[in-house]
Design a protein around this motif. Structure first.
Motif, PDB file in Angstrom:
ATOM      1  N   GLU A 115      -8.761   5.897  -8.516  1.00  0.00           N
ATOM      2  CA  GLU A 115      -9.547   6.957  -9.166  1.00  0.00           C
ATOM      3  C   GLU A 115     -10.480   6.386 -10.219  1.00  0.00           C
ATOM      4  O   GLU A 115     -11.639   6.815 -10.339  1.00  0.00           O
ATOM      5  CB  GLU A 115      -8.604   7.989  -9.781  1.00  0.00           C
ATOM      6  CG  GLU A 115      -7.885   8.862  -8.771  1.00  0.00           C
ATOM      7  CD  GLU A 115      -6.890   9.807  -9.407  1.00  0.00           C
ATOM      8  OE1 GLU A 115      -6.602  10.860  -8.810  1.00  0.00           O
ATOM      9  OE2 GLU A 115      -6.399   9.491 -10.517  1.00  0.00           O
ATOM     10  N   GLN A 116     -10.005   5.417 -10.993  1.00  0.00           N
ATOM     11  CA  GLN A 116     -10.847   4.795 -12.022  1.00  0.00           C
ATOM     12  C   GLN A 116     -12.042   4.081 -11.402  1.00  0.00           C
ATOM     13  O   GLN A 116     -13.170   4.165 -11.904  1.00  0.00           O
ATOM     14  CB  GLN A 116     -10.019   3.812 -12.842  1.00  0.00           C
ATOM     15  CG  GLN A 116      -8.981   4.465 -13.739  1.00  0.00           C
ATOM     16  CD  GLN A 116      -8.023   3.457 -14.338  1.00  0.00           C
ATOM     17  OE1 GLN A 116      -8.195   2.246 -14.220  1.00  0.00           O
ATOM     18  NE2 GLN A 116      -6.966   3.960 -14.979  1.00  0.00           N
ATOM     19  N   ILE A 117     -11.822   3.397 -10.299  1.00  0.00           N
ATOM     20  CA  ILE A 117     -12.919   2.681  -9.652  1.00  0.00           C
ATOM     21  C   ILE A 117     -13.926   3.657  -9.052  1.00  0.00           C
ATOM     22  O   ILE A 117     -15.142   3.459  -9.151  1.00  0.00           O
ATOM     23  CB  ILE A 117     -12.358   1.728  -8.576  1.00  0.00           C
ATOM     24  CG1 ILE A 117     -11.606   0.587  -9.265  1.00  0.00           C
ATOM     25  CG2 ILE A 117     -13.458   1.194  -7.674  1.00  0.00           C
ATOM     26  CD1 ILE A 117     -10.860  -0.315  -8.344  1.00  0.00           C
ATOM     27  N   ALA A 118     -13.426   4.739  -8.448  1.00  0.00           N
ATOM     28  CA  ALA A 118     -14.334   5.752  -7.911  1.00  0.00           C
ATOM     29  C   ALA A 118     -15.186   6.357  -9.030  1.00  0.00           C
ATOM     30  O   ALA A 118     -16.395   6.562  -8.871  1.00  0.00           O
ATOM     31  CB  ALA A 118     -13.538   6.842  -7.191  1.00  0.00           C
ATOM     32  N   ALA A 119     -14.556   6.620 -10.167  1.00  0.00           N
ATOM     33  CA  ALA A 119     -15.290   7.178 -11.304  1.00  0.00           C
ATOM     34  C   ALA A 119     -16.348   6.208 -11.809  1.00  0.00           C
ATOM     35  O   ALA A 119     -17.471   6.615 -12.161  1.00  0.00           O
ATOM     36  CB  ALA A 119     -14.317   7.537 -12.422  1.00  0.00           C
ATOM     37  N   THR A 120     -16.016   4.936 -11.838  1.00  0.00           N
ATOM     38  CA  THR A 120     -16.975   3.917 -12.283  1.00  0.00           C
ATOM     39  C   THR A 120     -18.216   3.900 -11.396  1.00  0.00           C
ATOM     40  O   THR A 120     -19.339   3.705 -11.870  1.00  0.00           O
ATOM     41  CB  THR A 120     -16.310   2.523 -12.279  1.00  0.00           C
ATOM     42  OG1 THR A 120     -15.207   2.524 -13.179  1.00  0.00           O
ATOM     43  CG2 THR A 120     -17.303   1.446 -12.689  1.00  0.00           C
ATOM     44  N   HIS A 121     -18.017   4.129 -10.108  1.00  0.00           N
ATOM     45  CA  HIS A 121     -19.147   4.134  -9.167  1.00  0.00           C
ATOM     46  C   HIS A 121     -19.780   5.519  -9.037  1.00  0.00           C
ATOM     47  O   HIS A 121     -20.736   5.682  -8.263  1.00  0.00           O
ATOM     48  CB  HIS A 121     -18.679   3.643  -7.796  1.00  0.00           C
ATOM     49  CG  HIS A 121     -18.421   2.167  -7.750  1.00  0.00           C
ATOM     50  ND1 HIS A 121     -19.371   1.261  -7.341  1.00  0.00           N
ATOM     51  CD2 HIS A 121     -17.322   1.439  -8.076  1.00  0.00           C
ATOM     52  CE1 HIS A 121     -18.866   0.031  -7.407  1.00  0.00           C
ATOM     53  NE2 HIS A 121     -17.626   0.107  -7.863  1.00  0.00           N
ATOM     54  N   GLY A 122     -19.253   6.488  -9.759  1.00  0.00           N
ATOM     55  CA  GLY A 122     -19.840   7.823  -9.744  1.00  0.00           C
ATOM     56  C   GLY A 122     -19.709   8.550  -8.429  1.00  0.00           C
ATOM     57  O   GLY A 122     -20.592   9.322  -8.046  1.00  0.00           O
ATOM     58  N   ILE A 123     -18.588   8.325  -7.717  1.00  0.00           N
ATOM     59  CA  ILE A 123     -18.401   8.966  -6.413  1.00  0.00           C
ATOM     60  C   ILE A 123     -17.123   9.805  -6.435  1.00  0.00           C
ATOM     61  O   ILE A 123     -16.165   9.486  -7.136  1.00  0.00           O
ATOM     62  CB  ILE A 123     -18.311   7.930  -5.271  1.00  0.00           C
ATOM     63  CG1 ILE A 123     -17.212   6.898  -5.558  1.00  0.00           C
ATOM     64  CG2 ILE A 123     -19.654   7.238  -5.067  1.00  0.00           C
ATOM     65  CD1 ILE A 123     -16.995   5.909  -4.435  1.00  0.00           C
ATOM     66  N   PRO A 124     -17.107  10.876  -5.671  1.00  0.00           N
ATOM     67  CA  PRO A 124     -15.874  11.687  -5.589  1.00  0.00           C
ATOM     68  C   PRO A 124     -14.822  10.945  -4.776  1.00  0.00           C
ATOM     69  O   PRO A 124     -15.101   9.957  -4.090  1.00  0.00           O
ATOM     70  CB  PRO A 124     -16.337  12.964  -4.878  1.00  0.00           C
ATOM     71  CG  PRO A 124     -17.553  12.554  -4.108  1.00  0.00           C
ATOM     72  CD  PRO A 124     -18.218  11.475  -4.907  1.00  0.00           C
ATOM     73  N   ILE A 125     -13.598  11.444  -4.839  1.00  0.00           N
ATOM     74  CA  ILE A 125     -12.488  10.806  -4.142  1.00  0.00           C
ATOM     75  C   ILE A 125     -11.667  11.862  -3.416  1.00  0.00           C
ATOM     76  O   ILE A 125     -11.486  12.982  -3.910  1.00  0.00           O
ATOM     77  CB  ILE A 125     -11.607  10.003  -5.124  1.00  0.00           C
ATOM     78  CG1 ILE A 125     -10.483   9.267  -4.377  1.00  0.00           C
ATOM     79  CG2 ILE A 125     -11.037  10.892  -6.212  1.00  0.00           C
ATOM     80  CD1 ILE A 125      -9.724   8.285  -5.259  1.00  0.00           C
ATOM     81  N   PHE A 126     -11.207  11.510  -2.231  1.00  0.00           N
ATOM     82  CA  PHE A 126     -10.323  12.373  -1.450  1.00  0.00           C
ATOM     83  C   PHE A 126      -9.026  11.629  -1.221  1.00  0.00           C
ATOM     84  O   PHE A 126      -9.016  10.483  -0.775  1.00  0.00           O
ATOM     85  CB  PHE A 126     -10.958  12.746  -0.113  1.00  0.00           C
ATOM     86  CG  PHE A 126     -10.104  13.673   0.715  1.00  0.00           C
ATOM     87  CD1 PHE A 126     -10.117  15.033   0.478  1.00  0.00           C
ATOM     88  CD2 PHE A 126      -9.285  13.169   1.716  1.00  0.00           C
ATOM     89  CE1 PHE A 126      -9.318  15.893   1.230  1.00  0.00           C
ATOM     90  CE2 PHE A 126      -8.492  14.017   2.473  1.00  0.00           C
ATOM     91  CZ  PHE A 126      -8.503  15.384   2.229  1.00  0.00           C
ATOM     92  N   ARG A 127      -7.897  12.291  -1.526  1.00  0.00           N
ATOM     93  CA  ARG A 127      -6.588  11.640  -1.510  1.00  0.00           C
ATOM     94  C   ARG A 127      -5.718  12.237  -0.402  1.00  0.00           C
ATOM     95  O   ARG A 127      -5.513  13.444  -0.353  1.00  0.00           O
ATOM     96  CB  ARG A 127      -5.890  11.842  -2.860  1.00  0.00           C
ATOM     97  CG  ARG A 127      -6.776  11.531  -4.070  1.00  0.00           C
ATOM     98  CD  ARG A 127      -6.304  12.278  -5.305  1.00  0.00           C
ATOM     99  NE  ARG A 127      -7.205  12.166  -6.437  1.00  0.00           N
ATOM    100  CZ  ARG A 127      -8.271  12.955  -6.627  1.00  0.00           C
ATOM    101  NH1 ARG A 127      -8.561  13.922  -5.761  1.00  0.00           N
ATOM    102  NH2 ARG A 127      -9.038  12.787  -7.672  1.00  0.00           N
ATOM    103  N   TYR A 128      -5.205  11.357   0.458  1.00  0.00           N
ATOM    104  CA  TYR A 128      -4.304  11.791   1.537  1.00  0.00           C
ATOM    105  C   TYR A 128      -3.003  11.011   1.433  1.00  0.00           C
ATOM    106  O   TYR A 128      -3.003   9.804   1.179  1.00  0.00           O
ATOM    107  CB  TYR A 128      -4.943  11.548   2.909  1.00  0.00           C
ATOM    108  CG  TYR A 128      -3.994  11.852   4.061  1.00  0.00           C
ATOM    109  CD1 TYR A 128      -3.813  13.158   4.509  1.00  0.00           C
ATOM    110  CD2 TYR A 128      -3.273  10.837   4.689  1.00  0.00           C
ATOM    111  CE1 TYR A 128      -2.938  13.450   5.548  1.00  0.00           C
ATOM    112  CE2 TYR A 128      -2.394  11.115   5.730  1.00  0.00           C
ATOM    113  CZ  TYR A 128      -2.238  12.420   6.161  1.00  0.00           C
ATOM    114  OH  TYR A 128      -1.367  12.698   7.186  1.00  0.00           O
ATOM    115  N   LEU A 129      -1.900  11.704   1.662  1.00  0.00           N
ATOM    116  CA  LEU A 129      -0.583  11.074   1.624  1.00  0.00           C
ATOM    117  C   LEU A 129       0.194  11.432   2.876  1.00  0.00           C
ATOM    118  O   LEU A 129       0.323  12.603   3.233  1.00  0.00           O
ATOM    119  CB  LEU A 129       0.199  11.548   0.391  1.00  0.00           C
ATOM    120  CG  LEU A 129       1.678  11.129   0.332  1.00  0.00           C
ATOM    121  CD1 LEU A 129       1.793   9.648  -0.003  1.00  0.00           C
ATOM    122  CD2 LEU A 129       2.441  11.959  -0.687  1.00  0.00           C
ATOM    123  N   ALA A 130       0.714  10.407   3.562  1.00  0.00           N
ATOM    124  CA  ALA A 130       1.622  10.611   4.698  1.00  0.00           C
ATOM    125  C   ALA A 130       3.034  10.319   4.221  1.00  0.00           C
ATOM    126  O   ALA A 130       3.300   9.247   3.674  1.00  0.00           O
ATOM    127  CB  ALA A 130       1.241   9.688   5.856  1.00  0.00           C
TER     128      ALA A 130
END
Length: 458
Positions: free
Chosen positions: A160-175
């Motif tokens: 999440e921190q890296i996505a925020a640094t690049h200014g992009i949203p994030i989608f989280r999936y868990l199996a």
């Protein structure tokens, strides 16, 4: 249901080198199929030269056939550009499933290093930023990703921190197998966007195929987890693994999953004949393919009554795709030890070394280097023409025997004899037969003697 002239599937149409396939119908008409497009003509039009006529339906056939060839070639030639980060945090599990592909242990080192996650996330985040895409992070594994909540939280926070640094949203999936403390399930419901739970059916089936390590059924735990996820307002998918002992019970399985777990989608797969499930591959019989498809349709009908999607990943008629290889799906899959693997079945360092499926390896203090030459070589080998597949109407919509049969292992010669291949052909054929029946009832067909339509994944 439309009647067919014989029991064969679509065969290559004569007079064209393009991937266009045909079959005769009992009424003397004929159906033509190019990847993603179907045309039905009545008896008056059912002669071979019509493939070269200027009718819009046949023009669409040619367009889709050319497009399929271009897209398939791209699988082998386009640069690997990972837009999804899949993390196998560990190879440990609290279940003892009868067919596990990775055969995890209760306590096994190593685990996936945080710095390896950070380095891999940087690669994916840069690509997503350039493409204007959200970063997708998937927690999956050769083990259960929720076993160590602190490590799961740390990994998610890092990405999440890296996505925020690049200014992009994030989608989280868990199996997950769904077996966890209530508090952990509530944390997942609050922090993950989509949750996939493995459930093979009723408590009796679940207890037999997916027991706890002590032998008790895991059903009560996953039922509670599913309820918590629903209460959190997060979408839930269910993965059902069908074995030779359960595939005829798909209607019963669908009813239980829909009524008790209430997911938005149910993904149904024949058991993988690898790892602990290798012995099950010998239990399938040739005639099981048609019986499997009939039971699959019964399960789909039950799910439809609940408004729930029932599907399988092995055949996706609306897509041009091949095996599950990550190099074709733009997935960077990291496993314990810091390796990036092209194969989801390779969940530990020894396996990727033995099979030569590593496409990169994290090195402390450096960026995550990807082996581009090896990736290109794997793309060429895995996508190359393979025997009977070249004449199959389903060759652009099939995983080609993956994961049991893999061209990388030099084992593709008899893929057409495998149960998974027969099921894939039967499922594809069943969908096309259903589409043919609808086309024959359409106004275009009734008025003009022919009709065509785009084919999507069910």
């Amino acid at each position: 249901m439309v009647k067919i002239k014989d029991e064969t599937h679509f065969v290559p149409a004569s007079g064209t080198p393009l991937p266009i396939f045909q079959r005769e119908l009992e009424d003397g008409g004929r159906a033509f199929y190019a990847p993603g497009y179907l045309v039905v003509v009545d008896k008056a039009h059912a002669f071979q030269p019509e493939l070269n006529q200027p009718a819009p339906a046949f023009a669409h056939l040619h367009t889709h056939a050319h497009k399929a060839l271009i897209q398939w070639k791209a699988l082998a030639e386009r640069p690997f550009l990972p837009l999804c980060l899949t993390l196998y945090l560990n190879n440990e599990c609290n279940l003892h499933c009868a067919y596990c592909f990775s055969m995890p242990q209760p306590h096994t080192a190593p685990r996936l290093e945080r710095e390896a996650i950070r380095a891999g996330a940087e690669i994916v985040a840069r690509n997503c930023e350039e493409q204007g895409r959200a970063l997708t992070v998937v927690f999956h594994g050769g083990g259960e990703p929720t076993l160590h909540q602190n490590e799961l939280e740390t990994a998610l926070s890092t990405v999440e921190q890296i996505a925020a640094t690049h200014g992009i949203p994030i989608f989280r999936y868990l199996a997950t197998n769904g077996v966890m403390p209530e508090q952990r399930a509530r944390w997942i419901g609050a922090h993950v966007d989509l949750i996939g739970i493995s459930c093979d059916g009723t408590p009796e089936i679940q207890g037999a195929q997916r027991p706890l390590r002590g032998g008790a059924s895991s059903a009560p735990y996953l039922e509670r987890t599913a309820q918590i996820i629903r209460e959190a307002g997060k979408p839930l998918h269910v993965r059902v693994t069908l074995t030779p002992g359960t595939f005829l019970s798909q209607a019963e399985i669908a009813a239980y999953v829909c009524r008790v777990l209430r997911p938005s989608e149910i993904h149904v797969e024949p058991v993988y004949g690898v790892g602990r499930g290798a012995h099950m591959e010998e239990s399938w019989h040739p005639e099981d393919a048609d019986r499997f498809v009939a039971a699959f349709e019964e399960g789909r009908a039950v799910a439809a009554r609940y408004g729930i999607v029932w599907r399988t990943s092995g055949v996706r008629m609306g897509e041009i795709h091949g095996p599950y290889c990550h190099i074709f799906r733009d997935v960077l899959n990291l496993i314990p030890g810091g390796a990036a693997t092209a194969c989801f079945c390779a969940s530990d360092a020894d396996t990727v070394t033995t099979r030569h499926t590593a496409i990169g390896h994290w090195q402390p203090g450096t960026v995550f280097p990807l082996d581009r030459d090896h990736i290109r070589h794997m793309q060429q080998v895995v996508s190359s023409p393979q025997g009977a597949c070249e004449r199959c109407f389903n060759r652009f919509h099939c995983t080609r025997g993956c994961p049991e049969v893999c061209p990388w292992d030099g084992a593709m010669q008899a893929v057409e004899t495998t149960f998974r291949c027969r099921v894939a052909r039967a499922l594809a054929n069943a969908q096309l037969m259903s589409e043919i029946a609808m086309l024959q009832d359409s106004s275009d067909y009734l008025h003009e003697g022919m009709a065509g339509k785009e084919i999507q994944s069910p």
